[in-house]
Design a protein around this motif. Structure first.
Motif, PDB file in Angstrom:
ATOM      1  N   SER A 186      79.001  22.915 -20.681  1.00 51.31           N
ATOM      2  CA  SER A 186      78.149  23.590 -21.668  1.00 51.31           C
ATOM      3  C   SER A 186      76.668  23.448 -21.357  1.00 51.31           C
ATOM      4  CB  SER A 186      78.451  23.048 -23.061  1.00 51.31           C
ATOM      5  OG  SER A 186      78.056  21.702 -23.167  1.00 51.31           O
ATOM      6  N   VAL A 187      76.262  22.413 -20.598  1.00 49.20           N
ATOM      7  CA  VAL A 187      74.827  22.180 -20.377  1.00 49.20           C
ATOM      8  C   VAL A 187      74.370  22.508 -18.956  1.00 49.20           C
ATOM      9  CG1 VAL A 187      74.712  20.419 -22.148  1.00 49.20           C
ATOM     10  CG2 VAL A 187      75.186  19.722 -19.827  1.00 49.20           C
ATOM     11  N   LEU A 188      75.301  22.718 -18.022  1.00 47.94           N
ATOM     12  CA  LEU A 188      74.879  23.029 -16.649  1.00 47.94           C
ATOM     13  C   LEU A 188      74.278  24.439 -16.567  1.00 47.94           C
ATOM     14  CD1 LEU A 188      77.767  21.592 -14.412  1.00 47.94           C
ATOM     15  CD2 LEU A 188      75.396  20.795 -14.532  1.00 47.94           C
ATOM     16  N   PRO A 189      73.180  24.625 -15.785  1.00 48.58           N
ATOM     17  CA  PRO A 189      72.543  25.944 -15.651  1.00 48.58           C
ATOM     18  C   PRO A 189      73.309  26.840 -14.675  1.00 48.58           C
ATOM     19  CG  PRO A 189      71.340  24.319 -14.363  1.00 48.58           C
ATOM     20  CD  PRO A 189      72.437  23.574 -15.026  1.00 48.58           C
ATOM     21  N   LEU A 190      74.418  27.441 -15.143  1.00 53.95           N
ATOM     22  CA  LEU A 190      75.290  28.227 -14.264  1.00 53.95           C
ATOM     23  C   LEU A 190      75.164  29.711 -14.576  1.00 53.95           C
ATOM     24  CD1 LEU A 190      78.504  26.014 -14.604  1.00 53.95           C
ATOM     25  CD2 LEU A 190      76.703  25.827 -12.879  1.00 53.95           C
ATOM     26  N   GLU A 191      75.623  30.509 -13.656  1.00 53.43           N
ATOM     27  CA  GLU A 191      75.749  31.941 -13.885  1.00 53.43           C
ATOM     28  C   GLU A 191      76.906  32.192 -14.850  1.00 53.43           C
ATOM     29  OE1 GLU A 191      73.692  34.308 -12.855  1.00 53.43           O
ATOM     30  OE2 GLU A 191      72.480  32.739 -11.907  1.00 53.43           O
ATOM     31  N   LEU A 192      76.887  33.382 -15.476  1.00 53.19           N
ATOM     32  CA  LEU A 192      77.893  33.707 -16.480  1.00 53.19           C
ATOM     33  C   LEU A 192      79.306  33.623 -15.904  1.00 53.19           C
ATOM     34  CD1 LEU A 192      78.654  34.693 -19.313  1.00 53.19           C
ATOM     35  CD2 LEU A 192      78.281  37.033 -18.514  1.00 53.19           C
ATOM     36  N   GLU A 193      79.491  34.138 -14.669  1.00 55.99           N
ATOM     37  CA  GLU A 193      80.832  34.142 -14.057  1.00 55.99           C
ATOM     38  C   GLU A 193      81.348  32.723 -13.847  1.00 55.99           C
ATOM     39  OE1 GLU A 193      78.274  35.828 -13.055  1.00 55.99           O
ATOM     40  OE2 GLU A 193      78.829  37.920 -13.409  1.00 55.99           O
ATOM     41  N   GLU A 194      80.433  31.796 -13.444  1.00 56.09           N
ATOM     42  CA  GLU A 194      80.845  30.407 -13.227  1.00 56.09           C
ATOM     43  C   GLU A 194      81.228  29.740 -14.550  1.00 56.09           C
ATOM     44  OE1 GLU A 194      78.517  28.601  -9.494  1.00 56.09           O
ATOM     45  OE2 GLU A 194      77.165  29.365 -11.043  1.00 56.09           O
ATOM     46  N   LYS A 195      80.461  30.016 -15.584  1.00 57.59           N
ATOM     47  CA  LYS A 195      80.780  29.441 -16.890  1.00 57.59           C
ATOM     48  C   LYS A 195      82.116  29.962 -17.401  1.00 57.59           C
ATOM     49  CE  LYS A 195      76.220  28.244 -18.711  1.00 57.59           C
ATOM     50  NZ  LYS A 195      75.325  28.303 -19.868  1.00 57.59           N
ATOM     51  N   GLN A 196      82.356  31.267 -17.233  1.00 58.57           N
ATOM     52  CA  GLN A 196      83.605  31.858 -17.704  1.00 58.57           C
ATOM     53  C   GLN A 196      84.795  31.298 -16.932  1.00 58.57           C
ATOM     54  OE1 GLN A 196      83.769  33.789 -20.343  1.00 58.57           O
ATOM     55  NE2 GLN A 196      85.991  34.016 -20.258  1.00 58.57           N
ATOM     56  N   GLU A 197      84.555  31.044 -15.642  1.00 57.67           N
ATOM     57  CA  GLU A 197      85.625  30.455 -14.828  1.00 57.67           C
ATOM     58  C   GLU A 197      86.004  29.074 -15.358  1.00 57.67           C
ATOM     59  OE1 GLU A 197      86.503  29.185 -10.151  1.00 57.67           O
ATOM     60  OE2 GLU A 197      84.581  30.073 -10.723  1.00 57.67           O
ATOM     61  N   LEU A 198      84.978  28.263 -15.723  1.00 59.82           N
ATOM     62  CA  LEU A 198      85.239  26.935 -16.278  1.00 59.82           C
ATOM     63  C   LEU A 198      85.933  27.029 -17.628  1.00 59.82           C
ATOM     64  CD1 LEU A 198      81.908  25.115 -15.395  1.00 59.82           C
ATOM     65  CD2 LEU A 198      84.167  24.530 -14.533  1.00 59.82           C
ATOM     66  N   LEU A 199      85.595  28.036 -18.416  1.00 56.48           N
ATOM     67  CA  LEU A 199      86.230  28.207 -19.713  1.00 56.48           C
ATOM     68  C   LEU A 199      87.690  28.596 -19.572  1.00 56.48           C
ATOM     69  CD1 LEU A 199      85.803  28.289 -22.820  1.00 56.48           C
ATOM     70  CD2 LEU A 199      85.296  30.728 -22.569  1.00 56.48           C
ATOM     71  N   GLU A 200      87.985  29.457 -18.616  1.00 60.91           N
ATOM     72  CA  GLU A 200      89.355  29.956 -18.477  1.00 60.91           C
ATOM     73  C   GLU A 200      90.272  28.943 -17.789  1.00 60.91           C
ATOM     74  OE1 GLU A 200      89.186  33.730 -16.549  1.00 60.91           O
ATOM     75  OE2 GLU A 200      88.054  34.690 -18.177  1.00 60.91           O
ATOM     76  N   GLU A 201      89.667  27.945 -17.154  1.00 58.64           N
ATOM     77  CA  GLU A 201      90.485  26.910 -16.508  1.00 58.64           C
ATOM     78  C   GLU A 201      90.963  25.926 -17.571  1.00 58.64           C
ATOM     79  OE1 GLU A 201      92.785  25.127 -14.549  1.00 58.64           O
ATOM     80  OE2 GLU A 201      91.658  26.505 -13.237  1.00 58.64           O
ATOM     81  N   LEU A 202      92.308  25.824 -17.754  1.00 56.38           N
ATOM     82  CA  LEU A 202      92.853  25.008 -18.829  1.00 56.38           C
ATOM     83  C   LEU A 202      93.018  23.549 -18.434  1.00 56.38           C
ATOM     84  CD1 LEU A 202      95.595  27.418 -20.261  1.00 56.38           C
ATOM     85  CD2 LEU A 202      93.206  27.176 -20.933  1.00 56.38           C
ATOM     86  N   HIS A 203      93.263  23.251 -17.184  1.00 56.46           N
ATOM     87  CA  HIS A 203      93.504  21.863 -16.780  1.00 56.46           C
ATOM     88  C   HIS A 203      92.171  21.150 -16.566  1.00 56.46           C
ATOM     89  CE1 HIS A 203      95.238  18.347 -15.061  1.00 56.46           C
ATOM     90  NE2 HIS A 203      96.475  18.884 -15.067  1.00 56.46           N
ATOM     91  N   PRO A 204      91.940  20.025 -17.259  1.00 59.95           N
ATOM     92  CA  PRO A 204      90.651  19.328 -17.119  1.00 59.95           C
ATOM     93  C   PRO A 204      90.395  18.840 -15.700  1.00 59.95           C
ATOM     94  CG  PRO A 204      92.229  17.974 -18.345  1.00 59.95           C
ATOM     95  CD  PRO A 204      92.839  19.322 -18.202  1.00 59.95           C
ATOM     96  N   LYS A 205      91.472  18.547 -14.933  1.00 68.08           N
ATOM     97  CA  LYS A 205      91.286  18.052 -13.562  1.00 68.08           C
ATOM     98  C   LYS A 205      90.612  19.120 -12.705  1.00 68.08           C
ATOM     99  CE  LYS A 205      93.930  16.190  -9.645  1.00 68.08           C
ATOM    100  NZ  LYS A 205      93.684  17.254  -8.665  1.00 68.08           N
TER     101      LYS A 205
END
Length: 787
Positions: A186-205
């Motif tokens: 939530s706090v890293l200065p990422l591009e929208l696509e990178e943030k969405q990728e992190l959101l859609e990834e369900l496994h915390p690992k």
């Protein structure tokens, strides 16, 4: 870490799943904003669809919303195809409306979810959603990954210096992979696509692995930037740096000197072109020459600049021309004030002297009277009659001499005294200034303001008044000072000697009636949006209000009561009534039960109870003095919170009573040795003092000894001596007014106070019989009744 959950934890998780509805209103986020679970972020809501969704959430969905990002952040009105399918269910925890109509909300991310079906998209987005979660085990690899990512994130924060220390503390308090991965995302200065990728990834690992890669890359870039910046700084040679700074300073000084020179020139022109007295011009020029030699930005330069500004802008010669038409002034005084014969005569005399004399001395008038009798408003009328400007200074509670004389310029934040400040604000040297509450000044370690006023109020000295700040004389001789006070005895003798005292006594009920009818009611009608056609107050109703709802020397409480009446009337008219007629029969409906419907006068004659008249700072009042004789050994008990003077009067009264009883009935002499005398003045919590209770105390004691009742229709006042002489006292008019208001029919006063009856209104003297006595035997003959 332990991935096993208790039955309670599983129950809480299941309750949480059930608490998220299948349908939720949707807000499409833009500006690279992605809401992650386990995070709290602020956001602005301004689009119509978003505001509609927010309202729907607050009304029906317990503050829950579904947040999805739009693919193109430039789109103002995105469609379903422009939104990602995976978003976050969030709760609105705080909301504030901004002036431009937008809303600022604080969102707590709760759970990932996926769009299953579109329910509404016209007025707002509403989707059917399905919460997303993935079960996983806590392995050693995952624990190591958590530790590594936390370490790198702390290092990243240290390099960027953009995140508060609280961000590190939050991470230190948890080792949960879900929470840590979402917080960092939530706090890293990422591009929208990178943030969405992190959101859609369900496994915390997998999220942590992606974040490890991103953090490693960002840290390397930051370290390279720091090295480059350090190398560039080292390449700037010391000589080049000094040369650059020297040239820059030179340019700044040239720029500033031009502005300073222009300012000095402007001040010099003001001094030359003004009509300042010669000694003031000389002082201003001297201070200006000092200012020119100073650094323009030194603290002392600011002090000198302010001082010159004060000198230039004071009205050394500006004044208004007096309007000296006596008849017009008399009409104005009668228009603004009812009664007050003596103050009005003195004001007209003052105006007549100014009209006939070229150099009249301005007297210092001191209006003394109870609150609400019109002391300050008389000062305004003087200013209006003369056509002068009016100012007022409240002296109540003033304890600092500098408030009058000003502060010396050596002190930080020094200013002239309040008199010079007021004269500058009025911009004339001859205003009318009212010094209110001159009797309420105090003394402290900061000096005595009353002593400072001696120079201000002395016509022989105030033509060269020196304020500590100005340090040059200012002529106050053309200022008309009017002071006001409730009492005289607290004003220092030296100050009182410089003033002409004008007593303003209280008003009679008849005077209050005309003041209310001609002055207060017309003003209140206008203030409350009413007119004479809507409101009629009968004469008898107004007299009832005056006699039963107020008991004061002035008319301030009367104005408050009438204002309350106007509010009640305004309410009825606003509810539809066209005209209100206030009569005796309906006064209580408007104002409630009258507080003074019962007179202070005794209902019947009583043994040992005498009615005295007292003067107070708020007018006059009557009070009862009670004496009760009990068996004892000649002891005297005094209660009622009496002051030292009244206690001494009680001792004198007891001794005098013993002497009188010896003459009247020797058989009662034994009572003085076998009885106790208890003297009490009711309302024990109220302090009472003064020398005028001697007559009343003696009458009360003698009545108890002789068992003779005292006429309840008589009130008395007077100081007593051991020889039985009745000495004069002050406040006769206020005392008679209090007796008149209380329904007393006869009063006893000292014979030497006969001259004071000239100032008593004729209507009072017609209704009250005045007995003038010179010794106590006359008092007893008039006051005691035969059984």
């Amino acid at each position: 870490m332990d991935n096993k959950k208790s039955a309670i934890d599983r129950f809480i998780d299941q309750s949480f799943k059930e608490s998220i509805p299948e349908e939720l209103p949707v807000i499409a986020t833009r500006a690279k904003l992605v809401i992650f679970p386990n995070s709290i972020l602020p956001m602005l809501i301004g689009r119509k669809k978003s505001i509609k969704a927010l309202e729907e959430s607050l009304e029906k969905y317990n503050n829950l919303l579904f947040f999805v990002s739009q693919k193109d952040i430039e789109l103002e009105n995105p469609t379903i195809e422009d939104l990602y399918k995976v978003g976050t269910v969030g709760r609105v925890v705080q909301i504030a409306k901004l002036p431009d109509g937008e809303y600022k909300i604080l969102v707590e991310g709760l759970k990932r979810a996926e769009v299953k079906k579109v329910i509404e998209e016209k007025d707002m987005f509403k989707f059917k959603i399905f919460p997303l979660e993935r079960k996983y085990k806590i392995t050693k690899v995952l624990e190591a990954l958590v530790r590594k990512v936390k370490g790198l994130f702390e290092k990243y924060i240290g390099l960027t210096k953009k995140f508060p220390q609280e961000a590190i503390m939050v991470l230190e308090d948890t080792n949960d992979p879900e929470v840590i991965s979402d917080l960092i995302a939530s706090v890293l200065p990422l591009e929208l696509e990178e943030k969405q990728e992190l959101l859609e990834e369900l496994h915390p690992k997998k999220r942590l692995e992606l974040e490890l890669e991103i953090l490693t890359r960002e840290i390397e870039l930051l370290e390279i930037e720091e090295v480059l910046e350090s190398k560039v700084r080292e390449k700037i040679e010391k000589g080049q740096k000094e040369f650059y700074l020297r040239e820059k300073l030179k340019a700044i000084q040239e720029e500033l000197s031009g502005e300073v020179d222009e300012e000095m020139k402007e001040i010099k022109e003001k001094i030359e072109n003004s009509d300042l007295p010669d000694y003031v011009k000389e002082k201003a020029k001297h201070e200006l020459s000092r200012l020119e030699k100073m650094s323009p930005y030194s603290p002392e330069a600011n002090v000198v600049r302010t001082y010159i500004d004060w000198i230039i802008n004071l009205p050394w010669n500006r004044k208004t021309t007096d309007r000296l038409n006596i008849k017009d002034a008399e009409k104005l005084l009668n228009k603004n004030h009812y009664g007050l014969k003596e103050p009005k005569e003195r004001i007209l005399e003052f105006l007549a002297v100014r009209r006939l004399s070229d150099k009249p001395k301005s007297p210092i008038l001191c209006f003394v009277g109870a609150p609400g009798v019109g002391k300050t408003s008389l000062g305004k009328s003087v200013a209006e009659a003369l056509g002068r400007k009016f100012g007022r200074i409240s002296l109540g509670g003033m304890r600092d001499e500098a408030e009058i004389r000003g502060h010396r310029r050596t002190y930080v934040g020094a200013m002239p005294g309040r008199i010079i400040q007021l004269i500058k604000r009025l911009n004339v040297k001859n205003p009318v200034i009212v010094l209110d509450e001159i009797d309420k000044m105090g003394i402290s370690y900061q000096g005595d303001p009353a002593a400072a006023l001696l120079e201000v109020l002395d016509p022989e000295q105030n033509n060269s008044f020196i304020d500590h700040y100005l340090e040059i004389p200012f002529d106050l001789s053309e200022v008309i000072f009017i002071t006001t006070a409730n009492v005289l005895h607290t004003i220092p003798t030296a100050l009182r000697d410089r003033m002409e005292i004008i007593q303003i006594p209280g008003y009679t009920d008849a005077e209050k009636y005309y003041i209310a009818k001609d002055y207060i009611i017309p003003k209140l009608l206008e203030e409350h949006g009413l007119n004479k056609t809507q409101v009629k107050i009968n004469k008898s109703a107004l007299q009832k209000i005056i006699s039963e709802y107020t008991r004061e020397a002035g008319v301030r409480s009367l104005e408050r009561i009438l204002a309350k009446l106007m509010r009640k009337i305004a309410l009825k008219i606003a509810e539809g009534e066209e005209k209100i007629n206030v009569k005796v029969s309906n006064v209580r409906d408007f104002l409630g039960t009258p507080p003074y419907f019962r007179s202070d006068k005794l209902e019947k004659p009583e043994i040992g109870v005498a009615t005295g008249m007292a003067w107070t700072a708020y007018g006059g009042e009557i009070l009862q003095v009670e004496t009760l004789i009990t068996s004892g050994k000649g002891k005297i008990i005094i209660t009622g919170k009496l002051g030292d003077v009244m206690k001494e009067s009680a001792q004198i009264a007891l001794t005098l009573s013993k002497s009188l009883i010896e003459e009247m009935d020797e058989s009662l002499i034994e009572k003085f040795s076998n009885c106790n005398f208890h003297i009490h003045v009711p309302e024990g919590a109220v302090p009472k003092d003064g020398p005028s209770a001697g007559v009343t105390l003696t009458t009360s004691i003698v009545s108890s000894l002789l068992k003779k009742p005292i006429n309840n229709e008589i009130a008395m006042t007077g100081e007593i001596t051991l020889m039985g002489k009745v000495l004069p006292v002050g406040g006769i008019k206020e005392k008679l007014l209090s007796a008149y208001r209380s329904g007393i029919k006869e009063v006893i006063i000292p014979k030497d106070n006969e001259k004071d009856l000239e100032k008593i209104p004729e209507e009072i003297l017609k209704k009250i019989k005045v007995h003038k006595v010179s010794n106590i035997k006359e008092v007893l003959k008039i006051a005691l009744l035969e059984e």
